[in-house]
Scaffold this motif. Structure first.
Motif, PDB file in Angstrom:
ATOM      1  N   GLY A 141     -19.625  -9.756 -28.957  1.00  0.00           N
ATOM      2  CA  GLY A 141     -18.639  -8.905 -28.296  1.00  0.00           C
ATOM      3  C   GLY A 141     -19.311  -7.729 -27.611  1.00  0.00           C
ATOM      4  N   VAL A 148     -17.478  -8.230 -33.682  1.00  0.00           N
ATOM      5  CA  VAL A 148     -17.902  -9.623 -33.532  1.00  0.00           C
ATOM      6  C   VAL A 148     -19.260  -9.709 -32.834  1.00  0.00           C
ATOM      7  CG1 VAL A 148     -17.327 -11.786 -32.390  1.00  0.00           C
ATOM      8  CG2 VAL A 148     -15.536 -10.446 -33.451  1.00  0.00           C
ATOM      9  N   LEU A 149     -20.106 -10.544 -33.395  1.00  0.00           N
ATOM     10  CA  LEU A 149     -21.386 -10.819 -32.749  1.00  0.00           C
ATOM     11  C   LEU A 149     -21.088 -11.521 -31.418  1.00  0.00           C
ATOM     12  CD1 LEU A 149     -24.285 -10.460 -33.908  1.00  0.00           C
ATOM     13  CD2 LEU A 149     -24.216 -12.876 -34.488  1.00  0.00           C
ATOM     14  N   ARG A 173     -19.453 -14.358 -36.036  1.00  0.00           N
ATOM     15  CA  ARG A 173     -18.827 -14.506 -34.718  1.00  0.00           C
ATOM     16  C   ARG A 173     -17.308 -14.336 -34.802  1.00  0.00           C
ATOM     17  NH1 ARG A 173     -20.441 -17.400 -29.834  1.00  0.00           N
ATOM     18  NH2 ARG A 173     -19.628 -15.396 -29.239  1.00  0.00           N
TER      19      ARG A 173
END
Lengths: 365, 476
Positions: A210, A207-208, A59
C-alpha cells in the motif's frame, strides 16, 4: 465446521500440508475457498504453510492453516515471527496421540503446553478449544476475530475426536460473533508499524504494497520497526506484546459454567473431555451429589473471572484432560491456591464419563 | 517516472553502508538500487524481503521500499505468500502491474536451510526475485562453511579446506523448472542490468551472486585478484544467464486461467457427498418409538468395504428421523488394509460422550473387524444384553466367546448375499427392520444425499438386508 467457520469469518487464504487428523480442514478449504474468492494452496511442508499465510496476511488477507502436533512443531519458528511482527494468523491445531508421530488416528489433548508455551519469553498465544462441531464453528470465528483485533497468531486447539467425528448440528443455534476487520493506518506521515500510546493498545495495520511505508521485522525493534540494541523502547515494545493480550483477556474469555451454588466440588475440563465431563456431571447429580462444572473454551489467556465465580465456596477441584501429566491443570495451578486439586488424566483413548464420575465419587465417599 | 525516482531514491548514493570494508554486499545493494531506478518501479511496489545474516542489514538502506526482515532461510517462503496473495487481491480491480514485487536478499547459508522454499517458489513460478549472496560461508557467525562452500575452500569449520562438493543451486533449480536463472560476480559491471532483468521477469527469478567475505573468506585462503573467477571455473559453474527450458506462465496467470475451468469441474464432477446436506424427509410428521437415552452401535469390518460410508448413510437416515447422531470412525494409519470401524450414537437429545463405554449393538462383518473389536477392548465391554449381528462366515458364537445371552446373536450371510462392499449397509438395514428403530421412509430420504451413481447399489444392499432380516430369527 472449522472450515465453515473460517469461510464465514472471511478467511481468504489457506495454505496446508496433509496430516491426519487435520487433513479434512485442508481438503474442505481447497474445495471451497476458491468459490469464496480466496486461494487455498498445497505447501511443500508445514514451515512453508505458515510462512505463506504470514506473507499473505502482511498483504492484508485473513489467513489460516491447519495441522496436527508433528506439523505444529515445525511451525513454532514462524508462530514466533507472527507474534513478534504482530501479524494476524489462525492455526487450527488438531491434536493426535504423541509424542513424535505417535498415533495418527488416535485422539489426545497432549499439545496444550506445546502450543501455549512455544514462544521464547513466554508470551501468551490466545487458544480457543472447542468440544463440539458447533463450537468448532463458533470458536473459529472467535479465533479470527481476535487474531485480527489483536494482530496476533491465535490457535484453535481441537483434536481427532472433535475434528473427525461427524455429528448432527442444530444450525441456527450457533452464537457467531461479528468478525472485525483489522484497524488500518490512516495517516501515512505519522505511521509507525508497531506504534502504540499505551502498552495494551494494538498498533494500526498497514498493508504491504500500500501507500504507507511498512517495515516488518522479527528482530527486537522500536515502534518504527528499527533494529535497536539496548534501547529502552525495544523493551517497551516487547512488554507491549504481552500487555495487549492481557488487556483483552476478559473480553476474550469464554467458558460454559454449570454451577451448583451448594457445591464444594468443581469439575473443570475443555475440548473433547468436556463432553464426557458433562455426562459425568449428570451421573453425579443423579446420585444427589452437589457438584459444579466449568468448561473452559478460552484456554489462554486463562479466563480468571469465570474461574473465580466457579471457585466460590469450592474446596476440591478436578481437572479432566486427555494427557499424561495434567498440562492445563498445571497452567491453572496459580489460580487454584488453597484448593485441593485432583487430576483425571489418561492417554490412548477418550476419558469416559464413568471414569470421571468414579474419580469424583471415590473422593466424595 | 524520473521525477518519482528523484524524489524517492532507492539507496542514497552517499549512504553509509554497514558492511565490512570490501564486502560484496555493498556492491550488490548499489547494483540493486541502480536496477530499481532503471526499471522506474514505484518504491511502494517493492517488498525488500531479507534473510538472516549480514545480508539482512539491507532493510534500513532502502527507506522508501516496504521491507520485511524475516527468519533464517524463510525469506523466500514469506515472499511467496505475499506473491500468492495477489491472486485474491486481484478481484478488487488492481491491475497486475500495480501489484507488489517481492525481492528476496538471502545468503548461501539461508539458501540451503530454506532450499525447499526456493524449490517450491520455482515450481509454482510465483512472481518473486531472489538474489543469493554467495560468499561461500556464514559471515555473521564467524566464517563457518556452508553447503555452497567450494571444494578446498578454508573456513572456520573446514580449516584444512572443504571436502564436500558445493551445491550447484542453478542446476538444482533448473530441475524445479525455474524460468530465470543467472550467476554473476558482485564485481561484475553488468550486474545491475542482470538484476533489473531478473526483477522484470514475470515469474520466479534467481540470481546467484558470487562474492568474497573480506573478513573470513580472505583470512584462511590465498586468493588472487581473479579468485572468484578461478573458484567458479573450478566448480564448473555457469556464469551469466541460463537459457530457460521453456517459457512458463506465472502462478497468477495459471490461477486466473484455471479459475473458470476449476469451478465447473468442481460443480460437475465432484462425486463427494454434499457435506452438511440434510436429507429431505419431514420427520415431524412421523412419530415413532425411540428408546429414551442413547443407543450405541459399533460396525466393524475391513478397509475398503464401505463400513464407514454405510454408517454415514445410516446416520443420515437417523437425522431424517429427527435424531441426534454422532459417528466416530477408526482405521489403521494405512487407508486400504486392515480393519475399518464406525461407532455410532443415536439419541433424541444432543449427544455428549461420543465413545463406547458399552455398546448396545455390535455388527461384525469380517475377521479384520472382529480382531480389532477384541484388540480395542470393545468385546470385553459388552453386556449380556448387547445385540450382535455377525456375518455367517465368522466362527460360530460359542467359539467367539461372546458374553451375549440367548437370542442376542443374529447370524446372516451378509457378505455372500450383499457382497462384501454391501455387507455393512445390509447389516444396518437388517437391524432396522428387526428392531424398527427408525420410522419407515428414512432410508429413501438418506439415499437422496448420495450421488446418483452410488444410490442404486446402496438401495440394493438395504433391500437385501431387509430380506435377510425377515427370513431369519435371532439364534444363539
Amino acid at each position: 465446521m472449522v472450515a465453515e467457520g473460517a469461510l464465514a469469518a472471511g478467511c481468504r487464504f489457506f495454505a496446508g500440508y496433509p496430516i491426519t487428523p487435520a487433513s479434512e480442514i485442508y481438503e474442505v478449504m481447497m474445495r471451497e475457498l476458491p468459490a469464496h474468492g480466496g486461494l487455498a494452496l498445497s505447501a511443500p511442508d508445514e514451515i512453508s504453510s505458515l510462512c505463506y499465510c504470514v506473507g499473505a496476511s502482511l498483504r492484508g488477507l485473513k489467513t489460516m492453516t491447519a495441522t496436527s502436533g508433528p506439523g505444529w512443531c515445525l511451525m513454532i519458528e514462524t508462530v514466533q515471527y507472527a507474534l513478534m511482527t504482530e501479524t494476524p494468523v489462525v492455526i487450527a491445531l488438531v491434536q493426535r496421540l504423541g509424542p513424535s508421530t505417535g498415533g495418527a488416528t488416535q485422539g489426545a489433548q497432549g499439545d496444550v503446553g506445546l502450543a501455549e508455551f512455544s514462544t521464547s519469553g513466554g508470551y501468551t498465544i490466545p487458544i480457543f478449544a472447542p468440544s463440539t462441531a458447533s463450537e468448532c464453528y463458533e470458536l473459529t470465528l472467535h479465533a479470527f476475530h481476535w487474531a485480527e483485533r489483536l494482530r496476533s497468531p491465535v490457535i484453535l486447539l481441537t483434536d481427532k475426536e472433535v475434528g473427525m467425528t461427524t455429528e448432527v448440528v442444530d444450525s441456527g443455534t450457533s452464537e457467531a460473533p461479528e468478525c472485525v476487520e483489522r484497524s488500518m493506518a490512516t495517516d501515512a506521515a505519522t505511521y509507525a508499524p508497531y506504534g502504540f500510546d499505551h502498552p495494551g493498545d494494538v498498533p494500526a495495520f498497514a498493508v504491504l504494497g500500500g501507500d504507507v511505508k511498512v517495515t516488518v521485522t522479527g528482530s527486537a525493534h522500536d515502534r518504527h520497526g528499527r533494529l535497536r540494541k539496548n534501547a529502552p523502547e525495544v523493551i517497551e515494545v516487547l512488554l507491549h506484546l504481552q500487555h495487549k493480550i492481557d488487556a483483552h483477556a476478559e473480553a476474550m474469555a469464554r467458558a460454559r459454567p454449570d454451577l451448583d451454588p451448594n457445591a464444594r466440588c468443581l469439575l473443570i475440563s475443555y475440548g473433547v473431555t468436556a463432553r464426557a465431563s458433562r455426562q459425568a456431571l449428570r451421573i453425579l447429580r443423579a446420585q444427589g451429589r452437589a457438584i459444579s462444572f466449568l468448561q473452559i473454551q478460552t484456554l489462554f489467556p486463562v479466563p480468571r473471572q469465570a474461574l473465580e465465580w466457579a471457585l466460590a465456596g469450592v474446596d476440591n477441584v478436578w481437572v479432566a484432560e486427555e494427557n499424561l501429566t495434567g498440562q492445563y491443570r498445571a497452567a491453572l495451578a496459580p489460580f487454584l491456591s488453597g484448593k485441593r486439586v485432583h487430576g483425571i488424566n489418561k492417554v490412548g483413548s477418550l476419558i469416559t464419563p464413568g471414569e470421571i464420575a468414579r474419580a469424583v465419587e471415590g473422593w466424595m465417599d | 517516472m524520473d521525477g518519482l525516482v528523484a524524489q524517492a531514491p532507492y539507496l542514497a548514493p552517499d549512504a553509509p553502508l554497514p558492511y565490512c570494508r570490501g564486502c560484496g554486499h555493498a556492491l550488490v545493494v548499489r547494483h540493486l538500487s541502480r536496477a530499481l531506478e532503471r526499471l522506474g518501479l514505484p518504491p511502494r511496489s517493492v517488498a525488500l524481503t531479507t534473510d538472516i545474516g549480514c545480508v539482512g542489514l539491507a532493510d534500513s538502506l532502502f527507506p522508501h521500499l516496504h521491507t520485511v526482515h524475516t527468519t533464517h532461510g524463510r525469506s523466500t517462503a514469506f515472499a511467496t505468500g505475499m506473491a500468492l496473495a495477489e491472486a485474491v487481491l486481484e478481484p478488487k480491480g488492481l491491475p497486475a502491474q500495480a501489484g507488489l514485487k517481492p525481492v528476496v536478499l538471502i545468503g548461501d547459508g539461508g539458501a540451503m536451510i530454506g532450499l525447499l522454499h526456493l524449490v517450491h517458489a520455482a515450481q509454482l513460478n510465483v512472481d518473486v526475485t531472489v538474489l543469493v549472496h554467495n560468499n561461500f560461508l556464514f559471515g555473521m557467525t564467524g566464517g563457518q562453511h556452508s553447503a555452497l562452500t567450494p571444494l578446498d575452500f578454508a573456513t572456520a569449520t573446514t580449516p584444512a579446506g572443504n571436502s564436500t562438493p558445493p551445491l550447484d543451486l542453478l542446476a538444482l533449480l533448473r530441475a524445479a523448472h525455474a524460468g530465470f536463472l543467472a550467476r554473476d560476480y558482485a564485481t561484475s559491471a553488468g550486474l545491475d542490468t542482470l538484476i533489473a532483468e531478473a526483477i522484470q521477469f514475470p515469474g520466479f527469478a534467481l540470481v546467484e551472486i558470487l562474492e568474497l567475505c573480506p573478513t573470513y573468506g580472505t583470512r584462511w585462503n590465498q586468493l588472487t585478484g581473479a579468485a572468484l573467477q578461478e573458484i567458479a571455473a573450478r566448480q564448473g559453474y555457469w556464469i551469466g544467464k541460463m537459457e530457460a527450458e521453456q517459457e512458463r506462465p506465472t502462478f497468477l496467470k495459471v490461477w486466473r486461467q484455471d479459475k473458470e475451468t476449476r469451478k465447473s469441474k468442481i460443480e460437475n464432477g465432484n462425486s463427494k457427498i454434499e457435506e452438511g446436506q440434510t436429507p429431505g424427509f419431514d420427520f415431524r410428521a412421523s412419530s415413532f418409538d425411540f428408546p429414551s437415552g442413547e443407543l450405541r452401535v459399533v460396525v466393524a469390518g475391513s478397509a475398503g468395504e464401505r463400513v464407514q460410508s454405510a454408517a454415514a448413510l445410516f446416520c443420515r437416515a437417523a437425522l431424517a428421523a429427527g435424531l441426534y447422531t454422532t459417528q466416530k470412525n477408526d482405521n489403521p494409519v494405512t487407508q486400504g488394509t486392515g480393519f475399518s470401524l464406525s461407532e455410532i450414537c443415536l439419541s433424541r437429545e444432543p449427544i455428549e460422550f461420543t465413545g463406547m463405554e458399552s455398546p448396545d449393538v455390535v455388527m461384525v462383518l469380517s475377521q479384520d473387524g472382529w480382531n480389532e473389536l477384541r484388540a480395542n477392548g470393545t468385546l470385553a465391554r459388552c453386556r449380556t444384553e448387547t445385540l450382535f449381528y455377525l456375518d455367517s462366515e465368522l466362527p460360530a458364537a460359542p467359539q467367539c466367546g461372546l458374553p451375549a445371552k440367548a437370542g442376542q446373536v443374529v447370524r446372516l450371510p451378509l457378505r455372500r448375499e450383499a457382497t462384501p462392499k454391501g455387507a455393512a449397509l445390509a447389516a444396518l438395514a437388517a437391524w432396522q427392520v428387526q428392531a424398527a428403530i427408525l420410522p419407515p421412509g428414512v432410508w429413501d430420504a438418506a439415499l437422496t444425499t448420495l450421488p446418483a451413481q452410488r444410490r442404486e447399489e446402496a438401495a440394493r444392499s438395504i433391500k437385501i438386508g431387509g430380506r435377510l432380516a425377515t427370513g431369519t430369527a435371532p439364534c444363539a
